[in-house]
Design an enzyme around this catalytic site. Structure first.
Site, PDB file in Angstrom:
ATOM      1  N   SER A  47       0.819  -1.217   0.000  1.00 54.54           N
ATOM      2  CA  SER A  47       0.000   0.000   0.000  1.00 54.54           C
ATOM      3  C   SER A  47       0.852   1.266   0.000  1.00 54.54           C
ATOM      4  O   SER A  47       1.989   1.274   0.478  1.00 54.54           O
ATOM      5  CB  SER A  47      -0.905   0.028   1.227  1.00 54.54           C
TER       6      SER A  47
HETATM    7  N1  SAH Z   1      -0.196  -5.587   4.068  1.00 60.61           N
HETATM    8  C1  SAH Z   1       0.506  -5.824   2.828  1.00 60.61           C
HETATM    9  C2  SAH Z   1      -0.312  -5.437   1.618  1.00 60.61           C
HETATM   10  C3  SAH Z   1      -0.862  -6.661   1.082  1.00 60.61           C
HETATM   11  S1  SAH Z   1      -1.788  -6.641  -0.414  1.00 60.61           S
HETATM   12  C4  SAH Z   1       1.852  -5.153   2.791  1.00 60.61           C
HETATM   13  O1  SAH Z   1       2.181  -4.402   3.713  1.00 60.61           O
HETATM   14  O2  SAH Z   1       2.599  -5.387   1.844  1.00 60.61           O
HETATM   15  C5  SAH Z   1      -3.103  -7.726   0.120  1.00 60.61           C
HETATM   16  C6  SAH Z   1      -2.682  -9.131   0.462  1.00 60.61           C
HETATM   17  O3  SAH Z   1      -3.851  -9.801   0.913  1.00 60.61           O
HETATM   18  C7  SAH Z   1      -2.156  -9.941  -0.723  1.00 60.61           C
HETATM   19  O4  SAH Z   1      -0.897 -10.436  -0.407  1.00 60.61           O
HETATM   20  C8  SAH Z   1      -3.194 -11.066  -0.865  1.00 60.61           C
HETATM   21  O5  SAH Z   1      -2.629 -12.307  -1.284  1.00 60.61           O
HETATM   22  C9  SAH Z   1      -3.744 -11.151   0.536  1.00 60.61           C
HETATM   23  N2  SAH Z   1      -5.063 -11.779   0.673  1.00 60.61           N
HETATM   24  C10 SAH Z   1      -6.163 -11.656  -0.112  1.00 60.61           C
HETATM   25  N3  SAH Z   1      -7.182 -12.379   0.386  1.00 60.61           N
HETATM   26  C11 SAH Z   1      -6.729 -12.973   1.524  1.00 60.61           C
HETATM   27  C12 SAH Z   1      -7.299 -13.860   2.495  1.00 60.61           C
HETATM   28  N4  SAH Z   1      -8.564 -14.285   2.420  1.00 60.61           N
HETATM   29  N5  SAH Z   1      -6.534 -14.264   3.521  1.00 60.61           N
HETATM   30  C13 SAH Z   1      -5.236 -13.853   3.643  1.00 60.61           C
HETATM   31  N6  SAH Z   1      -4.640 -13.029   2.755  1.00 60.61           N
HETATM   32  C14 SAH Z   1      -5.376 -12.595   1.714  1.00 60.61           C
END
Ligand code: SAH
Length: 218
Positions: free
Chosen positions: A66
């Protein structure tokens, strides 16, 4: 230039000033931690020079880290003091988990893609974040074993607030989550206090999809 140890520190301080303080982020602990954590380690080598830019960046598997301002708003909304147990859904690069780990007692983080669980764990070790525990799973189910959580942060956008997360939120507790369509969401701050749930709109955002039993199908 980019090889000098001070280079990233300089652009990181500029990020804090120009993207966070100037837009109203005021929690001194959030500002201090975002001024310390080496965000450039969480992106591909080729992208390091852009790591402190005012935008989200691609990580692997079509996911994103993000924008710094969004990380700051979401973190500030949880009002952490240092004693809390926090659940994060969507570990991704691990950047947000590391930020949280320096502001609370313990972070549990869940990611559905194996490659990201592995790469983020390497960074947690490298940065000595021994208070983060992560697992590969569908985070829309929460992480029942360690519930309840004083704060929960969901970093992927879902059609609604997953019921298990509301159930695993402590009272009092704070939960921040993007909710809405797959191409745009409202960033919602959900508070539980004396058994009453209230919802506040923080910002309009665009996150990758929350995929799982209480999220999108794909
Ligand atoms: N917090 C992260 C941003 C992640 S982007 C950072 O600091 O980099 C969102 C993430 O959510 C992705 O890696 C995606 O694979 C994950 N995601 C999506 N659905 C999910 C679920 N049901 N359970 C766990 N992770 C999930």
């Amino acid at each position: 230039m980019i090889d000098s140890p001070d280079y990233f520190d300089t652009i990181r301080q500029r990020m804090v000033q120009e993207q966070l303080i100037s837009r109203g982020i005021h929690d001194p602990r959030v500002l201090a931690v975002m001024g310390e954590v080496p965000r450039h380690l969480f992106v591909d080598d080729a992208m390091q020079a852009h790591a402190y830019g005012d935008y989200p960046l691609p990580i692997s598997d079509g996911q994103t880290i993000s924008q710094p301002f969004i990380v700051a708003i979401m973190t500030q909304a949880l009002q952490l003091t240092g004693t809390e147990k926090v659940l994060e859904i969507g570990t991704g690069s691990g950047y947000q988990a590391v930020i949280l780990s320096r502001l609370c007692a313990k972070v549990y983080t869940v990611e559905r893609l194996n490659s990201l669980v592995a790469s983020s764990r390497r960074l947690f070790d490298r940065l000595r974040c021994y208070n983060i525990q992560s697992k590969l799973d569908d985070g829309t189910l929460g992480w029942l074993e360690h519930a309840p959580y004083d704060a929960i942060m969901v970093t992927a956008g879902g059609p609604e607030i997953p019921e298990p997360l509301l159930a695993q939120l402590a009272d009092p507790g704070r939960l921040v989550i993007p909710v809405g369509a797959q191409d745009q969401q409202e960033l919602q701050l959900v508070t539980k206090k004396d058994g009453v749930i209230s919802v506040e709109l923080l910002e309009y955002v665009r996150f990758v999809s929350l995929i799982g039993e209480h999220g999108w199908n794909r």
